[in-house]
Design a protein around this motif. Structure first.
Motif, PDB file in Angstrom:
ATOM      1  N   ILE C  75      -5.097   4.073  -0.603  1.00 60.27           N
ATOM      2  CA  ILE C  75      -4.062   4.487   0.351  1.00 60.27           C
ATOM      3  C   ILE C  75      -2.952   5.156  -0.436  1.00 60.27           C
ATOM      4  O   ILE C  75      -2.683   4.782  -1.586  1.00 60.27           O
ATOM      5  CB  ILE C  75      -3.523   3.239   1.103  1.00 60.27           C
ATOM      6  CG1 ILE C  75      -4.605   2.721   2.044  1.00 60.27           C
ATOM      7  CG2 ILE C  75      -2.247   3.549   1.875  1.00 60.27           C
ATOM      8  CD1 ILE C  75      -4.273   1.423   2.710  1.00 60.27           C
ATOM      9  N   ASN C  76      -2.338   6.167   0.177  1.00 58.99           N
ATOM     10  CA  ASN C  76      -1.261   6.861  -0.509  1.00 58.99           C
ATOM     11  C   ASN C  76      -0.148   5.893  -0.913  1.00 58.99           C
ATOM     12  O   ASN C  76       0.251   5.021  -0.141  1.00 58.99           O
ATOM     13  CB  ASN C  76      -0.701   7.950   0.415  1.00 58.99           C
ATOM     14  CG  ASN C  76       0.430   8.706  -0.252  1.00 58.99           C
ATOM     15  OD1 ASN C  76       1.562   8.245  -0.298  1.00 58.99           O
ATOM     16  ND2 ASN C  76       0.098   9.858  -0.788  1.00 58.99           N
ATOM     17  N   PHE C  77       0.350   6.080  -2.124  1.00 58.78           N
ATOM     18  CA  PHE C  77       1.368   5.194  -2.703  1.00 58.78           C
ATOM     19  C   PHE C  77       2.562   5.008  -1.769  1.00 58.78           C
ATOM     20  O   PHE C  77       3.029   3.882  -1.546  1.00 58.78           O
ATOM     21  CB  PHE C  77       1.825   5.778  -4.036  1.00 58.78           C
ATOM     22  CG  PHE C  77       3.007   5.087  -4.656  1.00 58.78           C
ATOM     23  CD1 PHE C  77       2.872   3.850  -5.251  1.00 58.78           C
ATOM     24  CD2 PHE C  77       4.258   5.693  -4.642  1.00 58.78           C
ATOM     25  CE1 PHE C  77       3.960   3.221  -5.830  1.00 58.78           C
ATOM     26  CE2 PHE C  77       5.350   5.064  -5.224  1.00 58.78           C
ATOM     27  CZ  PHE C  77       5.202   3.832  -5.818  1.00 58.78           C
ATOM     28  N   TRP C  78       3.042   6.099  -1.190  1.00 57.79           N
ATOM     29  CA  TRP C  78       4.257   6.015  -0.374  1.00 57.79           C
ATOM     30  C   TRP C  78       4.009   5.256   0.916  1.00 57.79           C
ATOM     31  O   TRP C  78       4.932   4.682   1.487  1.00 57.79           O
ATOM     32  CB  TRP C  78       4.815   7.407  -0.081  1.00 57.79           C
ATOM     33  CG  TRP C  78       5.094   8.158  -1.337  1.00 57.79           C
ATOM     34  CD1 TRP C  78       4.391   9.224  -1.822  1.00 57.79           C
ATOM     35  CD2 TRP C  78       6.104   7.865  -2.304  1.00 57.79           C
ATOM     36  NE1 TRP C  78       4.913   9.625  -3.024  1.00 57.79           N
ATOM     37  CE2 TRP C  78       5.964   8.809  -3.349  1.00 57.79           C
ATOM     38  CE3 TRP C  78       7.115   6.902  -2.392  1.00 57.79           C
ATOM     39  CZ2 TRP C  78       6.799   8.810  -4.463  1.00 57.79           C
ATOM     40  CZ3 TRP C  78       7.936   6.930  -3.506  1.00 57.79           C
ATOM     41  CH2 TRP C  78       7.783   7.862  -4.526  1.00 57.79           C
ATOM     42  N   LEU C  79       2.776   5.283   1.375  1.00 62.57           N
ATOM     43  CA  LEU C  79       2.425   4.493   2.563  1.00 62.57           C
ATOM     44  C   LEU C  79       2.176   3.034   2.177  1.00 62.57           C
ATOM     45  O   LEU C  79       2.477   2.115   2.933  1.00 62.57           O
ATOM     46  CB  LEU C  79       1.170   5.091   3.216  1.00 62.57           C
ATOM     47  CG  LEU C  79       0.678   4.402   4.485  1.00 62.57           C
ATOM     48  CD1 LEU C  79       1.711   4.522   5.595  1.00 62.57           C
ATOM     49  CD2 LEU C  79      -0.640   5.005   4.935  1.00 62.57           C
ATOM     50  N   ALA C  80       1.641   2.872   0.957  1.00 56.41           N
ATOM     51  CA  ALA C  80       1.334   1.512   0.499  1.00 56.41           C
ATOM     52  C   ALA C  80       2.598   0.674   0.352  1.00 56.41           C
ATOM     53  O   ALA C  80       2.568  -0.539   0.558  1.00 56.41           O
ATOM     54  CB  ALA C  80       0.581   1.567  -0.830  1.00 56.41           C
ATOM     55  N   LEU C  81       3.716   1.326   0.009  1.00 60.52           N
ATOM     56  CA  LEU C  81       4.951   0.559  -0.192  1.00 60.52           C
ATOM     57  C   LEU C  81       5.365  -0.210   1.061  1.00 60.52           C
ATOM     58  O   LEU C  81       5.504  -1.440   1.007  1.00 60.52           O
ATOM     59  CB  LEU C  81       6.078   1.486  -0.658  1.00 60.52           C
ATOM     60  CG  LEU C  81       5.922   2.104  -2.041  1.00 60.52           C
ATOM     61  CD1 LEU C  81       7.147   2.953  -2.381  1.00 60.52           C
ATOM     62  CD2 LEU C  81       5.738   1.040  -3.102  1.00 60.52           C
ATOM     63  N   PRO C  82       5.565   0.477   2.201  1.00 60.48           N
ATOM     64  CA  PRO C  82       5.941  -0.317   3.394  1.00 60.48           C
ATOM     65  C   PRO C  82       4.865  -1.313   3.810  1.00 60.48           C
ATOM     66  O   PRO C  82       5.189  -2.412   4.260  1.00 60.48           O
ATOM     67  CB  PRO C  82       6.173   0.742   4.475  1.00 60.48           C
ATOM     68  CG  PRO C  82       5.567   1.983   3.971  1.00 60.48           C
ATOM     69  CD  PRO C  82       5.594   1.918   2.480  1.00 60.48           C
ATOM     70  N   LEU C  83       3.598  -0.927   3.631  1.00 56.93           N
ATOM     71  CA  LEU C  83       2.524  -1.871   3.980  1.00 56.93           C
ATOM     72  C   LEU C  83       2.624  -3.135   3.131  1.00 56.93           C
ATOM     73  O   LEU C  83       2.489  -4.255   3.636  1.00 56.93           O
ATOM     74  CB  LEU C  83       1.157  -1.211   3.781  1.00 56.93           C
ATOM     75  CG  LEU C  83       0.730  -0.219   4.860  1.00 56.93           C
ATOM     76  CD1 LEU C  83      -0.630   0.388   4.513  1.00 56.93           C
ATOM     77  CD2 LEU C  83       0.663  -0.913   6.217  1.00 56.93           C
ATOM     78  N   ALA C  84       2.876  -2.939   1.851  1.00 51.77           N
ATOM     79  CA  ALA C  84       2.975  -4.095   0.950  1.00 51.77           C
ATOM     80  C   ALA C  84       4.170  -4.972   1.329  1.00 51.77           C
ATOM     81  O   ALA C  84       4.104  -6.198   1.239  1.00 51.77           O
ATOM     82  CB  ALA C  84       3.091  -3.626  -0.501  1.00 51.77           C
TER      83      ALA C  84
END
Lengths: 274, 373, 338
Positions: C75-84
């Motif tokens: 998953i794209n890093f910038w999307l992974a941040l809020p998901l995490a």
């Protein structure tokens, strides 16, 4: 929220009672602290709850206000069953209590103590802080105004910004009462409001109670040991002993009741032996 | 009936002895009610009795019985699945680990119960004991028995030292629970730092023959392990009996109930507190040497044992020596049993998982009474 | 880090390292990260009265979730941040829901135990976390690493800095972003605390029963408090991961939580502004001991590590004994006890 079925549960619910306690039981281990207590409170009355030490008065308070979960029985408040409901929910319905040992929020200023108690604050929802800051702010200034008004009534205006922990014992009692009023109660449960404060302040507290009943129709139930206060300032008296209500009536009726005298005599005998 | 307004539900962050002056003269009423009131905060509500089965009610009232039944059930299941020999072998290993947990837990539970101090430095007391034994046993070449007594004495002295310099003054200032906890963490760091300064981070071991073992019913039991198990049980039983029957033990119980009250009723609390630290320190030292003898010595030795020891304290009921013994043994055995089913590298987590599960189901512990010492 | 001990004359102490930008940027980054972690603790301990000893677990869950989402789930890093962050919040609520019923000391022990379970899980669930080798890039594609997007962004920042600074340090963009986040978080939390919501939190800290008796659903507020510190812990975990180029289980030992507590106490409880100051002071001293050339012997590497531990220990003991309100805490709002 309670179902209509729960509402009709107490068969002999006194008509029009604001608070109806019916056959409530609560035990701790082997100790039966509340043993089938039954009584009702009429709206707009001032009722004293008395009884010897260990009669289960405070435990009953805790069961009625949801701090303890009762074993069985029924408690109806304003037409709804509140038995075993959560304390915050019961408070939101308009039954607000104070504690025997005053719970002033010591490391908060007096004004914050007051403002905390106000109901319907949009600013208590986290999301509203971000999406509706305007609504939060306007209600907040309303609440602040009400708080200041009430503090004025209780002669605490000077102390509005003082930390509650710096107040004297008597001032704290007043603050706790004022704070409870901020919650817009229909029924106020006071656990020994007179204990540990000087007579002048006690008198003022009683005057406040009478006035609030008259002006705002607040109903009171209070635990008290001072018989003079009970006899002169309450409309009705409920007497508990060994977890049950043994007498109920107007002050002069209760005073002459043989069971009440026995209960108190029993206590003095126990006291002298322990 | 009187103090309950202030004390029901979970005790607060600044949980403290009851306010001075309220209950001193009249202990009988609040004390009688205290125990159930404290329970009421955590316990699931006592269910309507008539509806439930008798067995369930019995188990509810005696969680130790329930826990024993669960243990026996697990044991039988494991025997069926893995064979008697393996289960017994891991049980023996578990008992030796459990004895170390239990010894550490008894010392910790005494301080926790009597002084209301959640002592995070207790693990490093174990480490200190282990290094003291190393000093005598390896550096100076004295026999292990001498090293054990030296370690116990030195760690007890350490406990006394900190009581004098830290805990006593803090108690007189009525320091809050968080204040004490953070201070004990600071002390843990300091102790470990001092040890690391002098002995470095190398892994060391005591002069113990870990190869000799006893054959018993087809089980191989290391001699060291056997000694650890026996000494652990004997010492804790002795401490438990002392607490229950000696005058000192009774005084300790009084302090554990209410320190202020004990003081006003004429008990020399200072002396009792000093003895508490002597016991706590000496037992920690002994546990440290045992851990060192069965494994090895590193600066992290004690801190790694601290959490399982806390688990044993809570499972055993705070302040309860026999509870700590039972809980420590059970945790040790469960930890070793787990290796039959899952990879051994997971076994460290077993104690924590048991702790978390038990805290959620029954926070007042399993093997102790609600209020015991 | 890169100090050659042989170049140092015996018994001479040089402070040369303190003049190097690399030292200050290093201190700055780690202080910024700890500011975030300790801000989370401030919400819990200072303003809600819940003693969270599991901040390291929130970091770990956040950092691992981010790394696993980018590297394993691609998953794209910038999307992974809020998901995490969401995953960490869910984890926090899962822990808090049962544990918040416990009394304060049990809650502390339960959270530290929970943090250790997370760390041991990270150590042993090798398929997911890479075990002790850590996680940084995909096994089948060594060019797919969780920090790729960040490196690009970082280079872009440094390229645009050329006008101000000809040869910026590699870590400088991270420093900027960490502190921008820390300052924003400080302001946001200050705002939240001075609202009716924050007032309920403080009431819970003072006396939960009193708050309940006034109609406040306290458990919800405690969970929200925990969710906030989980968020801040997760963000701290991201920066930790970006600072190191790999996520290892050893980064999430209980020591991390205790360091964050030291920062918190140094700055002062019930005070957000003090947190950043506490973090900078604390890490200046701790990193300073590593960078100052102390003569060896007696200062071997393990002894300097011991020294750091001793400083932390003495700091905690000293503060608790003599100044429990820390540098900026108000004596009136002493949360530790009168």
């Amino acid at each position: 929220m309670s179902s209509p079925a729960a509402k009709s549960a107490p068969a002999q619910a006194r008509n029009g009672a604001l608070l109806d306690v019916d056959g409530v039981f609560k035990h701790f281990g082997g100790i039966q602290a509340v043993n089938g207590a039954t009584f009702g409170i009429a709206p707009g009355s001032i009722t004293a709850l008395i009884g010897p030490n260990g009669a289960g008065k405070t435990t009953l308070f805790n069961v009625v206000t949801g701090f303890y979960k009762g074993d069985r029985g029924a408690v109806t408040f304003d037409g709804n069953s509140i038995f075993r409901h959560a304390p915050y929910e019961i408070a939101q319905r308009g039954m607000v209590r104070t504690f025997q040992i005053t719970k002033s929020l010591a490391a908060m200023p007096v004004i914050d103590n007051m403002m905390l108690a106000a109901p319907d604050q949009p600013g208590e929802r986290f999301m509203n802080l971000i999406v509706r800051p305007g609504a939060v702010r306007s209600r907040e200034s309303e609440v602040r105004e009400q708080s200041m008004e009430l503090l004025e009534v209780f002669n605490l205006t000077q102390l509005a910004n003082a930390y509650a922990g710096t107040l004297s014992g008597g001032q704290r009692k007043l603050l706790e009462l004022a704070r409870a009023l901020m919650a817009r109660p229909k029924l106020l449960l006071l656990d020994e409001p007179m204990a540990g404060i000087n007579p002048t302040l006690g008198k003022r507290l009683l005057e406040h109670m009478q006035r609030l009943r008259k002006e705002q129709g607040v109903t009171f139930l209070f635990i008290e040991h001072d018989m003079e206060v009970v006899m002169n300032h309450s409309d009705r008296v409920v007497v508990m002993a060994e977890g049950a209500v043994i007498a109920e009536g107007e002050p002069h009726e209760v005073r002459g009741d043989q069971r009440v005298i026995d209960a108190y005599l029993g206590e003095t005998q126990e006291d002298s032996t322990t | 009936m009187y103090a309950d307004g202030a004390r029901f539900l979970a005790p607060r962050l600044r949980s403290k002895p009851p306010p001075v002056g309220t209950g001193r003269g009249v202990p009988e009423a609040p004390n009688e009610i205290d125990t159930p009131v404290m329970e009421a905060g955590h316990l699931t509500d006592a269910a309507p009795t008539a509806m439930r089965g008798r067995l369930e009610e019995r188990l509810r009232q005696s969680p130790a019985l329930a826990a024993s039944l669960i243990l026996i059930a697990i044991f039988i299941a494991l025997v069926i699945g893995e064979g008697l020999h393996d289960v017994l072998q891991t049980t023996v290993n578990g008992l030796s680990l459990g004895a170390i947990y239990a010894l550490g837990a008894v010392g910790l539970t005494l301080v926790y119960g009597i002084l209301k101090l959640t002592n995070f430095a207790h693990g490093d007391f174990l480490t200190f004991g282990a290094y003291m034994a190393y000093l005598v046993n390896v550096t100076w070449g004295a026999p292990l028995v001498v090293a054990v007594f030296w370690a116990m004495a030195a760690t007890a002295l350490l406990g006394l030292l900190f009581e004098r310099t830290l805990w006593g003054p803090m108690r007189r200032r009525r320091a809050g629970f968080l204040q004490l906890i953070l201070m004990s963490i600071g002390l843990a760091f300091l102790l470990r730092a001092v040890i690391q300064w002098f002995w470095g981070t190398e892994i060391r071991s005591l002069d113990v023959d870990n190869t000799s073992s006893v054959e018993f019913l087809g089980l191989r039991v290391g001699e060291t392990e056997l000694i650890v198990i026996v000494v652990g049980i004997v010492v804790i039983a002795a401490v438990g009996l002392m607490l229950r029957y000696s005058l000192l033990g009774k005084r300790m119980r009084a302090l554990s109930d209410d320190l202020d009250l004990a003081e006003t009723s004429g008990i020399d609390t200072k002396r009792v507190i000093l003895y508490t630290w002597i016991f706590s320190g000496a037992l920690a030292g002994l546990a440290g040497v045992m851990a060192a003898a069965t494994t090895n010595i590193r600066p992290e030795l004690g801190f790694e044992l601290l959490l399982p020891i806390f688990a044993a304290v809570i499972l055993g009921g705070i302040g309860d020596a026999f509870g700590a013994l039972a809980a420590g043994m059970v945790l040790g055995v469960m930890t070793e049993w787990s290796t039959l089913l899952i990879d051994a590298r997971w076994k460290v987590a077993v104690g924590f998982v048991v702790l978390v599960v038990v805290l959620i189901i029954r926070p007042q512990g399993i093997f102790g009474k609600a209020k015991a010492i | 880090m890169s100090v050659d001990p042989t170049s140092v004359a015996p018994l001479a102490v040089t402070f040369e390292a303190l003049t190097e930008p690399a030292f200050w940027i290093g201190v700055g980054v780690i202080a910024g990260i700890y500011t975030l972690l300790a801000l989370g603790l401030q919400v819990n301990v200072g303003f809600t009265g819940i003693v969270n000893f599991g901040q390291a677990a929130f970091m770990a869950v956040g950092a691992y979730a981010m790394a696993i989402l980018t590297v394993k789930a691609e998953i794209n890093f910038w999307l992974a941040l809020p998901l995490a962050v969401l995953i960490t919040i869910a984890f926090g609520l899962l822990v808090g829901l049962p544990a918040l019923r416990l009394r304060a000391d049990y809650f502390a022990i339960a959270t530290i135990a929970m943090a250790e379970v997370v760390r041991i899980f990270a150590q042993n669930a090798r398929g997911l976390t890479g075990g002790n080798q850590g996680i940084s890039c995909a096994e089948d594609d060594p060019t797919l690493c969780y920090f790729n997007e960040w490196r690009e962004a970082s280079d872009w920042i440094n390229d645009n800095l050329v006008f101000f600074w000809s040869d910026p340090e590699d870590l400088f963009p991270l420093l900027l972003v960490v502190w921008a986040t820390a300052i924003a978080a400080t302001f946001a939390l200050t705002y939240f605390t001075n609202t009716p919501w924050g007032r309920v939190l403080r009431a819970v800290r003072e006396d939960e029963d009193a708050a309940m008796a006034l109609g406040k659903r306290t458990l919800r507020f405690k969970l929200q408090s925990l969710a906030l510190s989980a968020t801040l812990g997760a963000i701290g975990g991201f920066f930790f991961a970006l600072n190191l180029a790999a996520v290892y289980p050893i980064n999430f030992e209980p020591l991390v939580t205790f360091f964050a507590f030291s920062v918190l106490i140094l700055g002062g409880l019930a005070n957000y502004k003090g947190v950043a100051v506490g973090a900078i002071l604390f890490w200046f001293v701790l990193e300073g001991t590593r960078f100052i050339d102390l003569p060896d012997p007696p200062f071997t590497e393990t002894r300097i590590a011991a020294l750091r531990l001793a400083i932390t220990g003495l700091l905690l003991i000293g503060l608790m004994a003599f100044r429990p309100q820390g540098l900026f805490g108000k004596k009136e709002e002493m949360v530790l006890g009168e």
